[in-house]
Design an enzyme around this catalytic site. Structure first.
Site, mmCIF file in Angstrom:
data_model
loop_
_atom_site.group_PDB
_atom_site.id
_atom_site.type_symbol
_atom_site.label_atom_id
_atom_site.label_comp_id
_atom_site.label_asym_id
_atom_site.label_seq_id
_atom_site.Cartn_x
_atom_site.Cartn_y
_atom_site.Cartn_z
ATOM 1 N N GLY A 97 34.265 76.958 58.230
ATOM 2 C CA GLY A 97 33.042 77.754 58.108
ATOM 3 C C GLY A 97 32.930 78.977 58.999
ATOM 4 O O GLY A 97 31.849 79.558 59.091
ATOM 5 N N ASP A 116 39.763 82.842 51.312
ATOM 6 C CA ASP A 116 40.746 82.584 52.375
ATOM 7 C C ASP A 116 41.516 81.317 51.989
ATOM 8 O O ASP A 116 41.978 80.576 52.849
ATOM 9 C CB ASP A 116 39.998 82.395 53.709
ATOM 10 C CG ASP A 116 40.890 82.570 54.926
ATOM 11 O OD1 ASP A 116 41.968 83.179 54.807
ATOM 12 O OD2 ASP A 116 40.495 82.098 56.016
ATOM 13 N N LYS A 171 43.067 86.352 50.464
ATOM 14 C CA LYS A 171 44.271 86.081 51.262
ATOM 15 C C LYS A 171 45.406 85.804 50.283
ATOM 16 O O LYS A 171 45.203 85.119 49.274
ATOM 17 C CB LYS A 171 44.059 84.858 52.144
ATOM 18 C CG LYS A 171 45.378 84.447 52.793
ATOM 19 C CD LYS A 171 45.265 83.562 53.952
ATOM 20 C CE LYS A 171 44.761 82.172 53.703
ATOM 21 N NZ LYS A 171 44.468 81.562 54.991
ATOM 22 N N ASP A 184 34.401 74.410 49.305
ATOM 23 C CA ASP A 184 35.690 73.933 49.824
ATOM 24 C C ASP A 184 35.886 72.482 49.362
ATOM 25 O O ASP A 184 34.921 71.783 49.059
ATOM 26 C CB ASP A 184 35.737 73.997 51.356
ATOM 27 C CG ASP A 184 37.172 74.040 51.892
ATOM 28 O OD1 ASP A 184 37.614 75.137 52.311
ATOM 29 O OD2 ASP A 184 37.876 73.006 51.851
ATOM 30 N N TRP A 192 34.101 82.041 58.528
ATOM 31 C CA TRP A 192 33.736 83.225 57.725
ATOM 32 C C TRP A 192 32.277 83.117 57.289
ATOM 33 O O TRP A 192 31.565 84.119 57.234
ATOM 34 C CB TRP A 192 34.646 83.338 56.497
ATOM 35 C CG TRP A 192 36.022 83.874 56.786
ATOM 36 C CD1 TRP A 192 36.679 83.833 57.977
ATOM 37 C CD2 TRP A 192 36.897 84.527 55.856
ATOM 38 N NE1 TRP A 192 37.919 84.423 57.845
ATOM 39 C CE2 TRP A 192 38.083 84.847 56.557
ATOM 40 C CE3 TRP A 192 36.822 84.861 54.509
ATOM 41 C CZ2 TRP A 192 39.163 85.497 55.949
ATOM 42 C CZ3 TRP A 192 37.894 85.505 53.893
ATOM 43 C CH2 TRP A 192 39.053 85.822 54.608
HETATM 44 C C1 SAM Z 1 42.361 78.779 56.008
HETATM 45 S S1 SAM Z 1 41.155 77.643 55.471
HETATM 46 C C2 SAM Z 1 39.708 78.655 55.421
HETATM 47 C C3 SAM Z 1 39.164 79.007 56.791
HETATM 48 C C4 SAM Z 1 37.811 79.704 56.705
HETATM 49 N N1 SAM Z 1 37.929 81.054 56.209
HETATM 50 C C5 SAM Z 1 37.100 79.739 58.037
HETATM 51 O O1 SAM Z 1 36.864 80.844 58.555
HETATM 52 O O2 SAM Z 1 36.737 78.681 58.560
HETATM 53 C C6 SAM Z 1 41.558 77.437 53.791
HETATM 54 C C7 SAM Z 1 40.691 76.463 53.034
HETATM 55 O O3 SAM Z 1 41.015 76.471 51.625
HETATM 56 C C8 SAM Z 1 40.590 75.214 51.124
HETATM 57 N N2 SAM Z 1 41.075 74.941 49.773
HETATM 58 C C9 SAM Z 1 42.341 74.664 49.370
HETATM 59 N N3 SAM Z 1 42.388 74.425 48.050
HETATM 60 C C10 SAM Z 1 41.112 74.557 47.592
HETATM 61 C C11 SAM Z 1 40.513 74.446 46.298
HETATM 62 N N4 SAM Z 1 41.235 74.111 45.219
HETATM 63 N N5 SAM Z 1 39.184 74.657 46.168
HETATM 64 C C12 SAM Z 1 38.431 74.961 47.275
HETATM 65 N N6 SAM Z 1 38.952 75.094 48.520
HETATM 66 C C13 SAM Z 1 40.267 74.889 48.683
HETATM 67 C C14 SAM Z 1 41.134 74.245 52.174
HETATM 68 O O4 SAM Z 1 40.488 72.989 52.082
HETATM 69 C C15 SAM Z 1 40.872 75.005 53.475
HETATM 70 O O5 SAM Z 1 39.707 74.537 54.112
#
Ligand code: SAM
Length: 208
Positions: free
Chosen positions: A52, A112, A152, A72, A54
């Site tokens: 969270g 992201d 990303k 997410d 962002w």
């Molecule tokens: C790098 S993290 C995001 C970090 C976030 N921007 C922050 O600032 O806290 C990437 C996220 O993509 C989510 N993710 C992966 N596949 C997903 C999907 N099919 N649907 C939703 N979220 C997904 C992961 O669970 C993970 O929490």
């Protein structure tokens, strides 16, 4: 300690000091400082939003008149003035829920997204870009004309093709890597400015 590790630690420390949930917040913050796509009162959707960081920053910038919604696979601890849902960008029913929540055109879509990484560069790239393609499809259903999107992307053989595809939908597409993104990581960020008018997109589709 290597310089890159020191930088990583510096952002992690900063995130902790400023009560942000992830060091990733500094990537968004640096990109927004250069390109000013998040503003007060905006409606913002964040895909792949856990834990969270962002969302925290987007909510701070958009303020009480803004709307910030995150999705997410993982549960996100509540953040004041932020709506979150547990779901997948790959699931029709979850996308439907998200669209209902947005209740109108979004100003900005952030992604992201990252899959669980295997460490095998090419495989991770394919998985990540597949997810990001889903984020683009979702973007097309909610983004308003002239809106912005940030994706990303893990670099690999499909990157150039995906970026060219993005150029069909946005007037300006910028590839960037903020300082807070580790140099040795394959990730880049693609900032897409000014979502084209539906009529412009229609002309393109008819001509192809
Ligand atoms: C790098 S993290 C995001 C970090 C976030 N921007 C922050 O600032 O806290 C990437 C996220 O993509 C989510 N993710 C992966 N596949 C997903 C999907 N099919 N649907 C939703 N979220 C997904 C992961 O669970 C993970 O929490």
């Amino acid at each position: 300690m290597k310089l890159s590790d020191a930088r990583k630690d510096q952002y992690r420390k900063l995130a902790k000091e400023n009560m942000y949930r992830s060091r990733a917040v500094y990537k968004l913050s640096q990109l927004n400082k250069s390109h000013h796509f998040l503003k007060e009162g905006m409606k913002v959707v964040d895909i792949g939003a856990a834990p969270g960081g962002w969302l925290q920053l987007a909510s701070k910038i958009t303020g009480p008149k803004g709307t910030v919604i995150g999705i997410d696979l993982k549960e996100i601890e509540p953040i004041p003035n932020v709506i979150t849902i547990v779901g997948s960008i790959e699931e029709e029913k979850d996308i439907g829920k998200l669209i209902n929540l947005i209740g109108g055109n979004a100003d900005v879509v952030l992604s992201d997204l990252a899959p669980n990484v295997s460490g095998l560069w090419e495989m991770d790239h394919i998985k990540q870009i597949d997810l990001t393609r889903k984020a683009l499809e979702f973007t097309k259903t909610v983004l308003k004309e002239n809106g912005y999107a940030l994706y990303k992307v893990f670099q690999g053989e499909d990157t150039a093709g995906f970026i060219n595809h993005l150029k069909e939908f946005f007037l300006n597409v910028i590839i960037t890597k903020p300082d807070a993104s580790r140099k040795q990581s394959s990730e880049i960020y693609v900032l897409c400015k000014k979502y084209k008018k539906k009529e412009q997109l229609q002309i393109r589709i008819t001509n192809t």
